[in-house]
Design a protein around this motif. Structure first.
Motif, short mmCIF file in Angstrom:
data_model
loop_
_atom_site.label_atom_id
_atom_site.label_comp_id
_atom_site.label_asym_id
_atom_site.label_seq_id
_atom_site.Cartn_x
_atom_site.Cartn_y
_atom_site.Cartn_z
N TRP A 31 -1.02 5.15 43.04
CA TRP A 31 -0.84 3.77 43.08
C TRP A 31 0.48 3.06 42.56
O TRP A 31 0.69 1.99 43.14
CB TRP A 31 -2.16 3.22 42.11
CG TRP A 31 -2.04 1.68 41.99
CD1 TRP A 31 -1.85 1.02 40.73
CD2 TRP A 31 -2.58 0.86 42.86
NE1 TRP A 31 -1.89 -0.15 41.33
CE2 TRP A 31 -2.37 -0.48 42.38
CE3 TRP A 31 -2.84 0.84 44.39
CZ2 TRP A 31 -2.71 -1.74 43.13
CZ3 TRP A 31 -3.09 -0.04 44.95
CH2 TRP A 31 -3.17 -1.38 44.50
N THR A 35 2.45 0.41 44.60
CA THR A 35 3.01 -1.07 44.19
C THR A 35 4.28 -1.32 44.17
O THR A 35 4.88 -2.03 44.64
CB THR A 35 2.54 -1.37 42.88
OG1 THR A 35 2.71 -0.13 41.79
CG2 THR A 35 0.86 -1.33 42.66
N SER A 44 0.73 -6.93 49.68
CA SER A 44 0.22 -6.62 48.27
C SER A 44 -0.16 -5.05 48.12
O SER A 44 -0.20 -4.31 49.39
CB SER A 44 -1.28 -7.32 48.18
OG SER A 44 -2.28 -6.89 48.99
N HIS A 46 -2.78 -3.70 47.43
CA HIS A 46 -4.39 -3.34 48.34
C HIS A 46 -3.97 -3.11 49.70
O HIS A 46 -4.92 -2.33 50.45
CB HIS A 46 -5.21 -4.43 47.75
CG HIS A 46 -5.59 -4.33 46.35
ND1 HIS A 46 -6.44 -3.29 45.84
CD2 HIS A 46 -5.54 -4.86 45.19
CE1 HIS A 46 -6.65 -3.34 44.58
NE2 HIS A 46 -5.86 -4.57 44.31
N THR A 47 -3.35 -3.92 50.48
CA THR A 47 -2.97 -3.91 51.65
C THR A 47 -2.43 -2.74 51.99
O THR A 47 -2.86 -1.95 53.02
CB THR A 47 -2.09 -5.23 52.04
OG1 THR A 47 -2.79 -6.21 52.00
CG2 THR A 47 -1.78 -5.05 53.43
N GLU A 50 -4.78 0.21 51.98
CA GLU A 50 -5.57 0.38 53.30
C GLU A 50 -5.01 0.80 54.33
O GLU A 50 -5.32 1.38 55.12
CB GLU A 50 -6.21 -1.15 53.36
CG GLU A 50 -7.29 -1.64 52.53
CD GLU A 50 -8.32 -0.82 52.33
OE1 GLU A 50 -8.96 -0.33 53.35
OE2 GLU A 50 -8.89 -0.47 51.31
#
Length: 108
Positions: A31, A35, A44, A46-47, A50
């Motif tokens: 993560w 980021t 982002s 999260h994008t 994915e």
């Protein structure tokens, strides 16, 4: 059809995913790598996560349905739906003309 617009070119996505996978060991967690790289490319976290998940599914590293298979399934389901609608129309038309033939006066 996707409900969202693709703001990023496929090349940018591929490069971002490659960066995450290459630089993952340089960060304390996946993560953290995501980021950091997401901030550099302007999306982002999260994008980007994915995108990474989708790339792992497509490469076979993660369980799931690859994009090519999902697209083929969607196309087949669409074709199936269209054929069912066509069959229903033909069934109704056949019944209509059969009834019209029965209603026609008999001539000797």
């Amino acid at each position: 059809m996707s409900k969202t617009t693709n703001k990023f070119a496929p090349e940018v996505r591929e490069r971002a995913v490659r960066l995450v996978l290459d630089q993952e060991s340089e960060h304390p967690s996946r993560w953290a790598a995501i980021t950091s790289i997401a901030a550099m490319i302007g999306c982002s976290g999260h994008t980007l996560l994915e995108w990474v998940k989708k790339a792992e599914v497509n490469s076979g590293k993660r369980a799931g349905v690859p994009v090519e298979v999902a697209d083929k399934l969607k196309a087949l389901e669409r074709e199936n739906r269209e054929l069912r609608q066509a069959n229903e129309i033909l069934r109704k038309a056949s019944a209509y003309f059969a009834q019209a033939e029965l209603d026609r006066p008999f001539k000797r």
